[in-house]
Enzyme design. Structure first.
Site: not given
Length: 381
Positions: A254, A258
């Site tokens: 994740y 990002k």
């Protein structure tokens, strides 16, 4: 759909510490105090120093006061420098303009602008659809069913779409252009999380996460940016995360997606400034939420976070800032809440300090929260 979080427990000492920290870093406060102690009226200066004459200033009062004044001078100078730096950064992020070149946006009851939002069925996207509905026509792309309350809004159109299916996305974008016209605002909001360590995550899970959180951004930008350049107006909003600035154990995929989203936002901004005719009229905004109640946080994780004193904010806190940014036609970088902005520089801290602050060196409390540490801290199974 956003949920209202429970109230965080009251911590008086924490509140006092935050207040002192704010005052020390606010040049208007330190500067005002410095002025009063050096040039202010004697009676006001006496009232301020009076309570300390019997304790802190009872011995070597003159020397201690001189040290305080010196400290205030440094704090004020540093605070002013920070403010100047912040202002210059915001000017740069807004393409070095106080306004915005290019054709004007026409938001309002006439709904001349067309906004495309991915992941609009829940979380940040859900709230953004509601907020934009009175200002523009809205196209929602989501793999999840569309809530009835959003479907009833006028000039809001839903397309069931899996953004990991690139050919399908490309075909759908062509249909959108033919049916609704060219979007002037693209909000890449769709996102998923797993919350497991690298060795617990399968290749298929990792690939899907990157396709949703990052690759789909490239696809949609390629589809819609060319017409934005022709119209000499456009706004690309990238919903990134505070995870863009820190590689958290149990959340590495994740975080990597990002930080990639952040770099894509910054890179598109650079290309618009240097490579594309009409690019100066394109706004770019990256958004970096901290803990917020969206579909990524399941109920179990939310309860686990609350046990550790972490209470996710409502999604509307992020969505309203995004909509305000788009309506104002400003480029920038939004940290939500604003207090998180200082943490965006964590990569520039000394490595030893990073390790100490993150608890990588000394034994950590077993009560600390970590993604993927147990079944209650995993975002998906």
């Amino acid at each position: 759909m956003a949920q209202t979080p429970a109230k965080a427990p009251v911590r008086p000492l924490s509140g006092i510490f935050k207040g002192v920290k704010y005052a020390v870093n606010e040049p208007f406060i330190t500067g005002a105090l410095l002025y009063i102690l050096t040039r202010g009226p004697a009676d006001i200066r006496g009232r301020i120093l009076g309570p300390f004459r019997t304790n802190l200033l009872s011995k070597n009062g003159t020397q201690r006061l001189a040290k305080l004044i010196t400290a205030l001078k440094w704090l004020t100078a540093i605070g002013v420098a920070k403010r100047i730096n912040l202002g210059l950064n915001r000017l740069a992020l807004n393409n070095w303009t106080f306004g915005r070149p290019g054709a004007p946006f026409e938001f309002g009851p006439s709904k001349r602008e067309l906004v495309v939002i991915t992941g609009g069925s829940s979380g940040f996207g859900y709230e953004m659809v509601k907020l934009f509905a009175n200002k523009a026509r809205v196209i929602v792309l989501d793999v999840s069913p569309f809530p009835d309350e959003l479907a009833r809004l006028s000039d809001v159109y839903f397309y069931r779409c899996d953004v990991t299916d690139t050919p399908a996305v490309v075909n759908l974008c062509d249909e959108i252009r033919k049916t609704h016209g060219n979007p002037s605002v693209l909000i890449n909001n769709a996102g998923i999380g797993i919350g497991k360590t690298v060795l617990e995550t399968s290749n298929e899970q990792c690939e899907k996460l990157f396709q949703v959180n990052l690759i789909s951004h490239f696809v949609l930008i390629r589809e819609f940016l060319p017409d934005m350049l022709k119209m000499k107006k456009g706004h690309i909003v990238t919903i990134a995360s505070m995870a863009s600035f820190h590689a958290a154990p149990g959340l590495l995929d994740y975080c990597c997606s990002k930080v990639g989203a952040l770099y894509l936002n910054d890179g598109i901004r650079a290309e618009c400034l240097t490579r594309y005719p009409g690019g100066e009229g394109i706004c770019t905004t990256s958004v970096h939420p901290s803990w917020h109640q969206t579909g990524i946080l399941n109920s179990t994780v939310t309860k686990t976070l609350q046990k550790h004193g972490i209470v996710p904010d409502p999604a509307i806190n992020v969505s309203k800032l995004v909509v305000d940014q788009v309506l104002a036609a400003r480029s920038g970088r939004l940290h939500v809440p604003l207090s998180e902005e200082s943490k965006s520089g964590i990569r520039y801290w000394p490595m030893w300090y990073q390790d100490m602050m993150m608890g990588y060196v000394f034994p950590k409390s077993k009560k600390g929260f970590e993604f993927g540490k147990d079944k209650d801290s995993k975002l998906s199974e």
